[in-house]
Design a protein around this motif. Structure first.
Motif, short mmCIF file in Angstrom:
data_model
loop_
_atom_site.label_atom_id
_atom_site.label_comp_id
_atom_site.label_asym_id
_atom_site.label_seq_id
_atom_site.Cartn_x
_atom_site.Cartn_y
_atom_site.Cartn_z
N THR A 204 34.76 21.01 84.52
CA THR A 204 33.95 21.95 83.75
C THR A 204 34.39 23.38 84.06
N ARG A 206 33.72 27.50 83.01
CA ARG A 206 32.58 28.30 82.53
C ARG A 206 32.99 29.77 82.43
N GLU A 315 30.40 26.69 78.52
CA GLU A 315 31.04 25.66 79.34
C GLU A 315 31.93 24.78 78.46
#
Length: 320
Positions: A204, A206, A315
């Motif tokens: 992930t 971000r 994200e």
């Protein structure tokens, strides 16, 4: 060579070779054999019963696992003439090629054979009869172990000098030694399956946006455009992403006023993302929270400056 000398040489060879530490069938092997054949003579020879015995021995060499070249010698016995019942003596020597069926090793191995021989045998009237023979035969060998066997076979004889045919049936026992061990059959290794690719879990990533505003203003300051562009570039790189732009104020003013001001600030940042940096309008929402979510102390000027802000967060799942 006398019969007892012949048999003595063959038996002695068999006993000597049986003590060897390494014995094997196959190419390069040697076979020694003693045999006893029943001889069926042509009726024109004038023998009493047209039959007799041939005792002798042979030595053979395997050119391949299946082809053997054998040299044999034997002496005739118990052949008697019709008129005087005289015991006829004789000798027989031959060079024969044998082809064996099946695999080397213990068990049954049929064979066929062909060769040439020379026979010399006494006559009732005196003297000896000499003839060159063509030989065709077939038989079975049974190997009790790799090295010891028994044999039974039949040979057809054609006497070139006499122009007649005779035949013999016989048995023998022998030893086989000195050949190379056949290479063991090694099964092909099972193919090793390639390991299944291990997928790394997605990571992930971000990007956060924090745009500050002057007191009672909703105009995006020039110094904040670079941060907004970074957010826009990230969203354009990952087109599946969306975001919510959140507007906030300090505590100065009424709740209703601050709510409207926070909404104007959120819409101002959204307009820059959509209209200046090309992010799809359907991917950007805006919302205002007024003064309800402070992140600093509104009792100080520094804290209030921090609370006058617009925040956004994006994200994306990135496969390694």
């Amino acid at each position: 060579m006398k019969l007892k000398n012949t048999l003595g040489v063959v038996i002695g060879s068999m006993l000597a070779t049986s003590s060897l530490g390494v014995l094997a069938q196959g190419q390069g092997a040697v076979e020694g054999e003693i045999f006893a054949n029943r001889y069926f003579a042509d009726s024109t020879r004038g023998y009493d019963n047209d039959e007799g015995n041939l005792f002798g021995g042979s030595i053979g060499y395997f050119l391949t696992d299946d082809v053997e070249l054998a040299l044999s010698y034997g002496e005739y016995h118990d052949i008697r003439t019709q008129a005087t019942n005289k015991n006829i003596k004789g000798e027989n020597g031959a060079l024969t090629a044998l082809y064996h069926f099946g695999q080397p090793g213990p068990g049954l191995r049929p064979y066929v054979s062909a060769g040439v021989g020379h026979q010399t045998i006494g006559q009732e009237s005196g003297g000896r009869d000499h003839t060159t023979q063509g030989i065709l035969g077939a038989g079975l060998k049974y190997y009790f172990t790799e090295h010891f066997y028994a044999r039974g076979g039949v040979d057809g004889l054609y006497n070139f000098d006499r122009g007649d045919s005779e035949w013999m049936a016989g048995v023998g026992v022998g030893v086989n030694f000195g050949g190379a061990k056949p290479a063991p059959v090694v099964a092909a290794p099972e193919p090793i399956p390639e390991p299944e690719p291990v997928e790394e879990p997605p990571q992930t990533v971000r990007v956060e946006l924090d745009v500050k505003f002057d007191f009672d203003k909703s105009v995006v300051k020039e110094e904040s455009y670079g941060d907004i562009k970074n957010l826009a570039d990230f969203m354009n790189q990952y087109p599946q992403t969306t975001t919510v732009v959140e507007g906030h104020t300090d505590s100065v003013g009424t709740d209703a006023y601050n709510q409207a001001l926070s909404e104007r600030r959120a819409n101002a940042v959204r307009d820059v993302l959509v209209n200046q940096y090309g992010v799809g309008a359907e991917r950007v929402d805006s919302v205002g929270y007024g003064e309800s979510r402070p992140v600093a102390d509104n009792a100080t000027a520094e804290g209030r400056a921090i609370n006058r802000r617009v925040e956004a967060e994006v994200e994306a799942q990135v496969q390694q």
